[in-house]
Design a protein around this motif. Sequence first.
Motif, PDB file in Angstrom:
ATOM      1  N   ARG A 588      12.676 -35.862   3.370  1.00 13.13           N
ATOM      2  CA  ARG A 588      13.356 -34.649   3.903  1.00 13.13           C
ATOM      3  C   ARG A 588      13.506 -33.443   2.994  1.00 13.13           C
ATOM      4  O   ARG A 588      13.681 -33.449   1.878  1.00 13.13           O
ATOM      5  CB  ARG A 588      15.087 -34.689   4.413  1.00 13.13           C
ATOM      6  N   LEU A 589      12.832 -32.340   3.456  1.00 13.65           N
ATOM      7  CA  LEU A 589      12.547 -30.987   2.886  1.00 13.65           C
ATOM      8  C   LEU A 589      13.445 -29.936   3.537  1.00 13.65           C
ATOM      9  O   LEU A 589      13.214 -29.569   4.653  1.00 13.65           O
ATOM     10  CB  LEU A 589      11.542 -30.490   2.780  1.00 13.65           C
ATOM     11  N   ASP A 590      14.331 -29.019   2.829  1.00  8.81           N
ATOM     12  CA  ASP A 590      15.286 -28.107   3.243  1.00  8.81           C
ATOM     13  C   ASP A 590      14.938 -27.046   2.869  1.00  8.81           C
ATOM     14  O   ASP A 590      14.993 -26.545   1.588  1.00  8.81           O
ATOM     15  CB  ASP A 590      16.816 -28.431   3.088  1.00  8.81           C
ATOM     16  N   PHE A 591      14.742 -25.878   3.587  1.00  7.58           N
ATOM     17  CA  PHE A 591      14.238 -24.719   2.912  1.00  7.58           C
ATOM     18  C   PHE A 591      15.035 -23.437   3.712  1.00  7.58           C
ATOM     19  O   PHE A 591      15.290 -23.317   4.763  1.00  7.58           O
ATOM     20  CB  PHE A 591      12.766 -24.132   3.554  1.00  7.58           C
ATOM     21  N   SER A 592      15.849 -22.965   2.851  1.00  8.54           N
ATOM     22  CA  SER A 592      16.928 -22.035   3.330  1.00  8.54           C
ATOM     23  C   SER A 592      16.145 -20.423   3.058  1.00  8.54           C
ATOM     24  O   SER A 592      15.347 -20.407   2.418  1.00  8.54           O
ATOM     25  CB  SER A 592      18.136 -21.888   2.394  1.00  8.54           C
ATOM     26  N   SER A 593      16.780 -19.518   4.041  1.00  9.25           N
ATOM     27  CA  SER A 593      16.203 -18.038   3.950  1.00  9.25           C
ATOM     28  C   SER A 593      16.091 -17.538   2.380  1.00  9.25           C
ATOM     29  O   SER A 593      15.101 -16.730   2.141  1.00  9.25           O
ATOM     30  CB  SER A 593      17.090 -17.240   4.891  1.00  9.25           C
ATOM     31  N   THR A 594      17.104 -17.941   1.660  1.00  9.17           N
ATOM     32  CA  THR A 594      17.158 -17.633   0.304  1.00  9.17           C
ATOM     33  C   THR A 594      16.080 -18.232  -0.480  1.00  9.17           C
ATOM     34  O   THR A 594      15.597 -17.468  -1.511  1.00  9.17           O
ATOM     35  CB  THR A 594      18.648 -17.500  -0.351  1.00  9.17           C
ATOM     36  N   ASP A 595      15.783 -19.474  -0.190  1.00 10.15           N
ATOM     37  CA  ASP A 595      14.812 -20.019  -0.788  1.00 10.15           C
ATOM     38  C   ASP A 595      13.606 -19.259  -0.722  1.00 10.15           C
ATOM     39  O   ASP A 595      12.697 -19.358  -1.753  1.00 10.15           O
ATOM     40  CB  ASP A 595      14.582 -21.671  -0.626  1.00 10.15           C
ATOM     41  N   ILE A 596      13.185 -19.151   0.408  1.00  4.50           N
ATOM     42  CA  ILE A 596      11.916 -18.234   0.827  1.00  4.50           C
ATOM     43  C   ILE A 596      11.574 -17.045   0.453  1.00  4.50           C
ATOM     44  O   ILE A 596      10.685 -16.566   0.161  1.00  4.50           O
ATOM     45  CB  ILE A 596      11.488 -18.945   2.214  1.00  4.50           C
ATOM     46  N   GLY A 597      12.773 -16.350   0.057  1.00  3.59           N
ATOM     47  CA  GLY A 597      12.927 -14.977  -0.148  1.00  3.59           C
ATOM     48  C   GLY A 597      12.870 -14.045   0.985  1.00  3.59           C
ATOM     49  O   GLY A 597      11.764 -13.903   1.793  1.00  3.59           O
ATOM     50  N   GLN A 598      14.163 -13.960   1.431  1.00  2.86           N
ATOM     51  CA  GLN A 598      14.566 -13.003   2.697  1.00  2.86           C
ATOM     52  C   GLN A 598      14.054 -11.483   2.461  1.00  2.86           C
ATOM     53  O   GLN A 598      14.235 -11.151   1.385  1.00  2.86           O
ATOM     54  CB  GLN A 598      15.918 -13.190   3.195  1.00  2.86           C
ATOM     55  N   ALA A 599      12.888 -10.754   3.437  1.00  2.00           N
ATOM     56  CA  ALA A 599      12.632  -9.445   3.295  1.00  2.00           C
ATOM     57  C   ALA A 599      13.978  -8.682   3.662  1.00  2.00           C
ATOM     58  O   ALA A 599      15.201  -9.090   3.946  1.00  2.00           O
ATOM     59  CB  ALA A 599      11.660  -9.259   4.121  1.00  2.00           C
ATOM     60  N   GLU A 600      13.764  -7.409   3.431  1.00  2.00           N
ATOM     61  CA  GLU A 600      14.842  -6.609   3.948  1.00  2.00           C
ATOM     62  C   GLU A 600      15.260  -6.720   5.204  1.00  2.00           C
ATOM     63  O   GLU A 600      14.688  -7.298   6.139  1.00  2.00           O
ATOM     64  CB  GLU A 600      14.387  -5.275   3.724  1.00  2.00           C
ATOM     65  N   PRO A 601      16.738  -6.402   5.573  1.00  3.27           N
ATOM     66  CA  PRO A 601      17.327  -6.781   6.907  1.00  3.27           C
ATOM     67  C   PRO A 601      16.353  -6.296   8.062  1.00  3.27           C
ATOM     68  O   PRO A 601      15.829  -5.219   8.137  1.00  3.27           O
ATOM     69  CB  PRO A 601      18.685  -5.850   6.752  1.00  3.27           C
TER      70      PRO A 601
END
Length: 675
Positions: A588-601
Amino acid sequence: MSGALHIGDDNQWVTLGSAPRLGFGTQGFTIEMWVRLDELKSNSIHLLGSTNFTYPDSFNLLIGSDGKPWVGHESNYLNARKPVTAGHWFHLAYRYDGSGDGPNGGQLLINGVIDVSSNFEMKGQVKADLFLGPGPLALGSVSGGFDITELRFWPGPRSDGKIREQMFSRWDSRDRGIAAYWPLDSENRFESPMQSGVVVPSTEFGFIEDDSVPVDLDRDAVTQGLLKGESSVTLDENRDLIGLDIFTAEVWVFGDQKPDELYNSPVLSQHGAPTGWELRAAAGMAEFLITINGEHLTVGWSADPTPGWFHVAGVYDKSQIRLVINGIVVSRLSVTGELAHYERPVTVGRNRNWPARAFQGALAEARIWKTARTDAQIWSQLFTRAGGNEPGLVAVLPLDDWPTGSVRDLVSETSHPVDNPLASVRRAPPLEAIADADPETNEPTETEQLENLRTERIELLRRVERAEILLGEMDELEELAEKGRQAQSEVQELRTQVAELQNAQPDEITSPDRELEPGETTLQSLINQTRAQIEAARVAVNQGGGVYRLRDVTMDLRVIPAAGGETVIIPDRKELVDLSGGELSHLRLDFSSTDIGQAEPVLVKVPDVSGYTQVLARRKLSEVGLLTEVMLEALSEDRKSQARRVVDQLPQAGTDVSPQSTVTIFVGRLATSST
């Protein structure tokens, strides 16, 4: 043949006797009469009284030049709010309770309905002689010019329920306690049976014969009506009753009991949940309900619940609802919004949606108009049966069909079956039978023709408005369909990317110790490749401009662990079929939005909803994930074309805002005045 006494000029009057002999006392009194004015005059019309207005023991009952009744009682004055209509019969009563306490010291009642009250206190006892008509002391300050019948004096205050119960019947000995009474219906009934010898006519009077006097000579006469609890009728054949935008519903009611809740007593109903309208009535109470924007709005009336006939009408004109009892407006409410139609036929005596709600009593002369009738129009036909050819009338049921098993509609010229036989009831409603239709006399007047043209124009404009709204909704539905197709294409593309990710093979697989087998990859390489694919998918979704966003991602994989635990083999679909569950491991691999690098809102552009209706504007804003707040903006007459449309918005169109932000829309509303 019924009749009345006509007092035609200032020099005619009748001496009735001293006030104490007529029931005026310290415990109060009640005066009742039926009156019809020839016309309104520049000075007051004196109906009854002492004709002097200055002495402490004076009493006078008059009709002002504005048509409003008023009382002068020992230098106190009580002015009615409702004007009467010349040329039509009305019942007038004044009662005084003798105490002066609270709001009921003195009261004027028109057609059995309390119009105005006052708490003035009578300081002494009126002892002056009373006159019917202008009287010998008028000296030109007041006028005559009226018909009068059924004049009654009671010692003590009569309840409004008793007044309504007996106002449509001639007095007889069963009505105990009366002080003086004059039927005034013919010459041989001129003197009072209770006060014989007190009538001294000053000159010859004219008695008229008139069947329109709304007083039934025989209160025990058997008539027929629609008795609820046993029978009701649905107007299935009259489709003109469905979808009326403005209307008037009216009926004569004999309520013989008071229900636990008034919604259990519908008399005319086109009401479901939450749609339509309903007119309700029972003994001494009535209510008119309409549904606007999903909300039930009501106006009501409640009085002494004594059984008896009364007329009830509900009027809706898109800006106001009114409840009218015996021609008198008893309640009104200003409204905004569209009536939510119940697209089923009108039912008489029962609610079609809730059949257990059934009226108990008798009904007569039910009418529905496609116009908002004025108070004067309702009053003008209060005591006359309709013929079915009146302008604006869409249904009229005389409800005098007993003992047949159907009810006639004189407008559609159809008969509607009754679910149970009609039954007879005593005490006829105070309705004059209409004469056979005369094509020449039934031609509408010029005023009626103009009113009909105005009504037809309003109806046509409403139809055009409905068509424009429908076209606008169709255009928006087409836009939604196109966006749906685009979203479906984006979803398919994402599915393809996910499939490629699942079957992905590393372009270059290396290991510090050995060469990797086909389908084998290191865990770090798998994580890096997956993160890159998810970021690419997120960018693609954002660039699509829709309301959807890709946030946290979880992947569940079935893999074969390689020796050393540093690498795994990802089997393809064919290999998965041949492998047993024991040979596979769960990864199982979990990728959060912060892990991937969230762009500007992510921001949303506010669409332009100027000119939209409130409903369409809400839908447009909701499509892009925005909330709506509605404010009303008053419009001047030169901007009436913007009524019920969005005239402004905040923030303005094109502004970038966060999802779920609130946009305030300003909907135009014509400035109106109501009383």
